[in-house]
Each structure stands twice: as structure tokens, then as C-alpha cells.
Design a protein around this motif. Sequence first.
Motif, PDB file in Angstrom:
ATOM      1  N   ASN A  39      11.049  23.515 -34.657  1.00 58.67           N
ATOM      2  CA  ASN A  39      10.827  23.365 -33.210  1.00 58.67           C
ATOM      3  C   ASN A  39       9.789  22.282 -32.885  1.00 58.67           C
ATOM      4  OD1 ASN A  39      12.104  24.305 -30.906  1.00 58.67           O
ATOM      5  ND2 ASN A  39      10.344  25.531 -30.303  1.00 58.67           N
ATOM      6  N   ALA A  40       9.416  21.454 -33.872  1.00 58.80           N
ATOM      7  CA  ALA A  40       8.470  20.355 -33.634  1.00 58.80           C
ATOM      8  C   ALA A  40       9.166  19.259 -32.821  1.00 58.80           C
ATOM      9  CB  ALA A  40       7.977  19.781 -34.961  1.00 58.80           C
ATOM     10  N   LYS A  41       8.416  18.633 -31.903  1.00 58.64           N
ATOM     11  CA  LYS A  41       8.957  17.507 -31.143  1.00 58.64           C
ATOM     12  C   LYS A  41       9.326  16.381 -32.099  1.00 58.64           C
ATOM     13  CE  LYS A  41       6.238  18.004 -26.929  1.00 58.64           C
ATOM     14  NZ  LYS A  41       5.193  17.349 -26.115  1.00 58.64           N
ATOM     15  N   LEU A  42      10.404  15.672 -31.775  1.00 55.37           N
ATOM     16  CA  LEU A  42      10.846  14.550 -32.599  1.00 55.37           C
ATOM     17  C   LEU A  42      10.431  13.228 -31.965  1.00 55.37           C
ATOM     18  CD1 LEU A  42      14.435  15.751 -33.565  1.00 55.37           C
ATOM     19  CD2 LEU A  42      12.347  15.840 -34.945  1.00 55.37           C
ATOM     20  N   TYR A  43      10.061  12.289 -32.815  1.00 56.22           N
ATOM     21  CA  TYR A  43       9.659  10.953 -32.386  1.00 56.22           C
ATOM     22  C   TYR A  43      10.484   9.917 -33.151  1.00 56.22           C
ATOM     23  CZ  TYR A  43       5.677  12.729 -29.813  1.00 56.22           C
ATOM     24  OH  TYR A  43       4.895  13.372 -28.894  1.00 56.22           O
ATOM     25  N   THR A  44      10.640   8.752 -32.550  1.00 58.55           N
ATOM     26  CA  THR A  44      11.313   7.641 -33.212  1.00 58.55           C
ATOM     27  C   THR A  44      10.320   6.509 -33.361  1.00 58.55           C
ATOM     28  OG1 THR A  44      13.412   8.252 -32.189  1.00 58.55           O
ATOM     29  CG2 THR A  44      13.262   6.037 -33.058  1.00 58.55           C
ATOM     30  N   LEU A  45      10.292   5.909 -34.557  1.00 54.96           N
ATOM     31  CA  LEU A  45       9.475   4.725 -34.741  1.00 54.96           C
ATOM     32  C   LEU A  45      10.276   3.705 -35.531  1.00 54.96           C
ATOM     33  CD1 LEU A  45       6.729   5.025 -37.424  1.00 54.96           C
ATOM     34  CD2 LEU A  45       8.289   6.894 -37.045  1.00 54.96           C
ATOM     35  N   THR A  46       9.944   2.448 -35.332  1.00 53.60           N
ATOM     36  CA  THR A  46      10.604   1.376 -36.066  1.00 53.60           C
ATOM     37  C   THR A  46       9.736   0.999 -37.249  1.00 53.60           C
ATOM     38  OG1 THR A  46      11.655   0.539 -34.067  1.00 53.60           O
ATOM     39  CG2 THR A  46      11.524  -0.976 -35.933  1.00 53.60           C
ATOM     40  N   LEU A  47      10.355   1.013 -38.426  1.00 54.91           N
ATOM     41  CA  LEU A  47       9.678   0.575 -39.636  1.00 54.91           C
ATOM     42  C   LEU A  47      10.399  -0.654 -40.163  1.00 54.91           C
ATOM     43  CD1 LEU A  47       9.116   3.921 -41.604  1.00 54.91           C
ATOM     44  CD2 LEU A  47       7.580   2.777 -40.002  1.00 54.91           C
ATOM     45  N   PHE A  48       9.631  -1.611 -40.660  1.00 52.14           N
ATOM     46  CA  PHE A  48      10.219  -2.750 -41.353  1.00 52.14           C
ATOM     47  C   PHE A  48      10.331  -2.376 -42.822  1.00 52.14           C
ATOM     48  CE2 PHE A  48       8.176  -4.906 -37.687  1.00 52.14           C
ATOM     49  CZ  PHE A  48       9.350  -5.339 -37.093  1.00 52.14           C
ATOM     50  N   PHE A  49      11.551  -2.436 -43.338  1.00 57.43           N
ATOM     51  CA  PHE A  49      11.862  -2.053 -44.708  1.00 57.43           C
ATOM     52  C   PHE A  49      12.074  -3.321 -45.521  1.00 57.43           C
ATOM     53  CE2 PHE A  49      15.698  -1.185 -47.466  1.00 57.43           C
ATOM     54  CZ  PHE A  49      15.008  -0.613 -48.503  1.00 57.43           C
ATOM     55  N   MET A  50      11.334  -3.456 -46.619  1.00 63.52           N
ATOM     56  CA  MET A  50      11.452  -4.628 -47.480  1.00 63.52           C
ATOM     57  C   MET A  50      11.720  -4.166 -48.901  1.00 63.52           C
ATOM     58  SD  MET A  50       8.228  -6.244 -45.543  1.00 63.52           S
ATOM     59  CE  MET A  50       7.736  -4.576 -45.271  1.00 63.52           C
ATOM     60  N   GLU A  51      12.750  -4.761 -49.514  1.00 64.23           N
ATOM     61  CA  GLU A  51      13.115  -4.398 -50.877  1.00 64.23           C
ATOM     62  C   GLU A  51      13.726  -5.618 -51.543  1.00 64.23           C
ATOM     63  OE1 GLU A  51      14.850  -0.310 -52.248  1.00 64.23           O
ATOM     64  OE2 GLU A  51      16.532  -1.614 -51.771  1.00 64.23           O
ATOM     65  N   GLU A  52      13.092  -6.065 -52.632  1.00 60.05           N
ATOM     66  CA  GLU A  52      13.518  -7.267 -53.354  1.00 60.05           C
ATOM     67  C   GLU A  52      13.673  -8.440 -52.389  1.00 60.05           C
ATOM     68  OE1 GLU A  52      16.750  -6.055 -55.942  1.00 60.05           O
ATOM     69  OE2 GLU A  52      15.292  -5.368 -57.419  1.00 60.05           O
ATOM     70  N   ASP A  53      14.897  -8.970 -52.212  1.00 59.54           N
ATOM     71  CA  ASP A  53      15.053 -10.170 -51.375  1.00 59.54           C
ATOM     72  C   ASP A  53      15.627  -9.869 -50.004  1.00 59.54           C
ATOM     73  OD1 ASP A  53      17.539  -9.465 -52.244  1.00 59.54           O
ATOM     74  OD2 ASP A  53      18.165 -11.476 -52.857  1.00 59.54           O
ATOM     75  N   ARG A  54      15.473  -8.644 -49.512  1.00 63.53           N
ATOM     76  CA  ARG A  54      15.997  -8.322 -48.182  1.00 63.53           C
ATOM     77  C   ARG A  54      14.966  -7.560 -47.355  1.00 63.53           C
ATOM     78  NH1 ARG A  54      19.724  -3.583 -47.347  1.00 63.53           N
ATOM     79  NH2 ARG A  54      18.465  -1.906 -48.159  1.00 63.53           N
ATOM     80  N   ALA A  55      15.144  -7.660 -46.054  1.00 59.07           N
ATOM     81  CA  ALA A  55      14.264  -6.941 -45.131  1.00 59.07           C
ATOM     82  C   ALA A  55      15.069  -6.581 -43.898  1.00 59.07           C
ATOM     83  CB  ALA A  55      13.070  -7.808 -44.748  1.00 59.07           C
ATOM     84  N   GLU A  56      14.776  -5.431 -43.314  1.00 56.08           N
ATOM     85  CA  GLU A  56      15.434  -5.039 -42.073  1.00 56.08           C
ATOM     86  C   GLU A  56      14.569  -4.045 -41.319  1.00 56.08           C
ATOM     87  OE1 GLU A  56      18.950  -2.227 -42.457  1.00 56.08           O
ATOM     88  OE2 GLU A  56      18.815  -2.971 -44.507  1.00 56.08           O
ATOM     89  N   ALA A  57      14.831  -3.947 -40.039  1.00 53.95           N
ATOM     90  CA  ALA A  57      14.131  -2.986 -39.197  1.00 53.95           C
ATOM     91  C   ALA A  57      14.967  -1.705 -39.147  1.00 53.95           C
ATOM     92  CB  ALA A  57      13.936  -3.547 -37.795  1.00 53.95           C
ATOM     93  N   LEU A  58      14.319  -0.557 -39.378  1.00 56.59           N
ATOM     94  CA  LEU A  58      14.992   0.741 -39.319  1.00 56.59           C
ATOM     95  C   LEU A  58      14.314   1.608 -38.271  1.00 56.59           C
ATOM     96  CD1 LEU A  58      15.261   1.707 -43.108  1.00 56.59           C
ATOM     97  CD2 LEU A  58      16.975   0.548 -41.715  1.00 56.59           C
TER      98      LEU A  58
END
Length: 119
Positions: A39-58
Motif C-alpha cells: 500500500n506504499a505510494k508509487l513514484y516514477t523517476l528517470t534514470l540514465f542507464f549506461m552499460e558498455e557502449d550504450r546508454a538510455e533513459a529509463l
Amino acid sequence: MARIRVGLLPSASFMVGTLPVPKYADAEKTQFAVDRETNAKLYTLTLFFMEEDRAEALKITVPETGLPNGLKPGVPVMPVELFATPWARIFNGSLSDGVAYRADRVDLVGGSAPATDAA
């Protein structure tokens, strides 16, 4: 829906892109979305994910209890128990699809203590 555990390479790193914002259960934004089990409130946040030669916003959904103090853009973090859920829907004859990400908590990287539930 099929939840898929996200496997990360040892080289994976995450950085906060945006501060957490409340997730709503309705389009009018009058009802907070909550975790079905806690029953905890849910939040959304954007994280930048970096792995080897790629990066993306999640965009990742995290319960309020899993958000540590000190989150701000640029801070290194690591999502814990990260799952991906593919989704698809047809609205007005158009197909929309994507992947929803959910983590139990986000830990600060670099020796900071994880969030505690202070009562």
C-alpha cells in the motif's frame, strides 16, 4: 502480465535523471497509485542507464519506501530487484506498446546508507 527480471552486466551503472514524481491511478490525478502488497505510494523517476557502449533513459516505478534521501539529478544509484513488464494496448485503432520498469528500491552508490522507514 509477465514480469521479467532485468539482468545487468557488472559494468552497468545508473544516474538519476529526474526527481521522483508521484504516480497516479487515474487520469484526473486525484488518486495515488499504490503498491498492491504494501500500500506504499508509487513514484516514477528517470534514470540514465549506461552499460558498455550504450546508454538510455529509463522511467522506473519505485515505492515511496524505496526512495533514499539525497536523490537528485546526476547522483549515481543502483535499482534493486529491477523488473521489466512488456505491455501493449490498442486505443482508437492505434497500437501502443512499450516496457514498464519497476524496482523495489533505489540505492545510492558510493557508501550512502539505504532508505530506512522512520516511523
